[in-house]
Design a protein around this motif. Structure first.
Motif, PDB file in Angstrom:
ATOM      1  N   PHE A  60      -3.946 -11.928  12.037  1.00 37.40           N
ATOM      2  CA  PHE A  60      -4.994 -11.041  11.528  1.00 37.40           C
ATOM      3  C   PHE A  60      -4.500 -10.260  10.320  1.00 37.40           C
ATOM      4  O   PHE A  60      -5.207 -10.132   9.317  1.00 37.40           O
ATOM      5  N   PHE A  61      -3.278  -9.738  10.413  1.00 38.35           N
ATOM      6  CA  PHE A  61      -2.719  -8.995   9.284  1.00 38.35           C
ATOM      7  C   PHE A  61      -2.606  -9.888   8.047  1.00 38.35           C
ATOM      8  O   PHE A  61      -2.978  -9.487   6.952  1.00 38.35           O
ATOM      9  N   ALA A  62      -2.086 -11.090   8.230  1.00 32.55           N
ATOM     10  CA  ALA A  62      -1.893 -11.986   7.085  1.00 32.55           C
ATOM     11  C   ALA A  62      -3.228 -12.361   6.441  1.00 32.55           C
ATOM     12  O   ALA A  62      -3.351 -12.357   5.213  1.00 32.55           O
ATOM     13  N   VAL A  63      -4.224 -12.652   7.255  1.00 34.72           N
ATOM     14  CA  VAL A  63      -5.525 -13.040   6.713  1.00 34.72           C
ATOM     15  C   VAL A  63      -6.203 -11.856   6.024  1.00 34.72           C
ATOM     16  O   VAL A  63      -6.848 -12.013   4.995  1.00 34.72           O
ATOM     17  N   TRP A  65      -4.703  -8.843   4.802  1.00 27.01           N
ATOM     18  CA  TRP A  65      -4.017  -8.133   3.736  1.00 27.01           C
ATOM     19  C   TRP A  65      -3.395  -9.008   2.660  1.00 27.01           C
ATOM     20  O   TRP A  65      -3.168  -8.533   1.540  1.00 27.01           O
ATOM     21  N   PHE A  66      -3.090 -10.242   2.945  1.00 27.68           N
ATOM     22  CA  PHE A  66      -2.455 -11.071   1.916  1.00 27.68           C
ATOM     23  C   PHE A  66      -3.342 -11.260   0.684  1.00 27.68           C
ATOM     24  O   PHE A  66      -2.840 -11.164  -0.448  1.00 27.68           O
ATOM     25  N   PRO A  67      -4.635 -11.521   0.832  1.00 24.41           N
ATOM     26  CA  PRO A  67      -5.460 -11.649  -0.382  1.00 24.41           C
ATOM     27  C   PRO A  67      -5.578 -10.340  -1.171  1.00 24.41           C
ATOM     28  O   PRO A  67      -5.729 -10.362  -2.387  1.00 24.41           O
ATOM     29  N   ARG A  68      -5.525  -9.203  -0.494  1.00 17.63           N
ATOM     30  CA  ARG A  68      -5.684  -7.908  -1.168  1.00 17.63           C
ATOM     31  C   ARG A  68      -4.418  -7.478  -1.915  1.00 17.63           C
ATOM     32  O   ARG A  68      -4.499  -6.985  -3.041  1.00 17.63           O
TER      33      ARG A  68
END
Length: 96
Positions: A60-63, A65-68
């Motif tokens: 959930f964190f990767a999905v 925050w990674f794009p942001r």
């Protein structure tokens, strides 16, 4: 930005879960030594639940925050992985 992201529950909960899993192993070793039973016991099941339970939070964190913020989120993911490896190390090294 890093401090803002690491304060999010999806960032710090996996780290906390890994540290709790590490504490579970260390406390069990301090109290009972290295167990050689066929039955894993309660401490092993708690460790397994903590380690497996953090996987959905990591995803959930990767999905989320990674794009942001890719650079800052990679730092948090590296911190999460370091905490997970710290919890895995005694289990692997002591063949628990």
């Amino acid at each position: 930005m890093f401090t803002t992201i690491v304060r999010k529950p999806s960032a710090f909960l996996p780290i906390a879960m890994s540290l709790l899993a590490l504490a579970d192993v260390l406390i069990t070793l301090a109290m009972f030594g290295v167990p050689h039973d066929k039955d894993e016991g309660t401490a092993a099941h708690i460790w397994q639940l903590l380690m497996a339970g953090q996987v959905p939070l990591l995803l959930f964190f990767a999905v989320t925050w990674f794009p942001r913020a890719p650079r800052e989120s990679l730092k948090v993911i590296a911190l999460q992985m370091a905490a997970a490896l710290a919890a895995l190390a005694p289990v692997y090294l002591l063949h628990l």
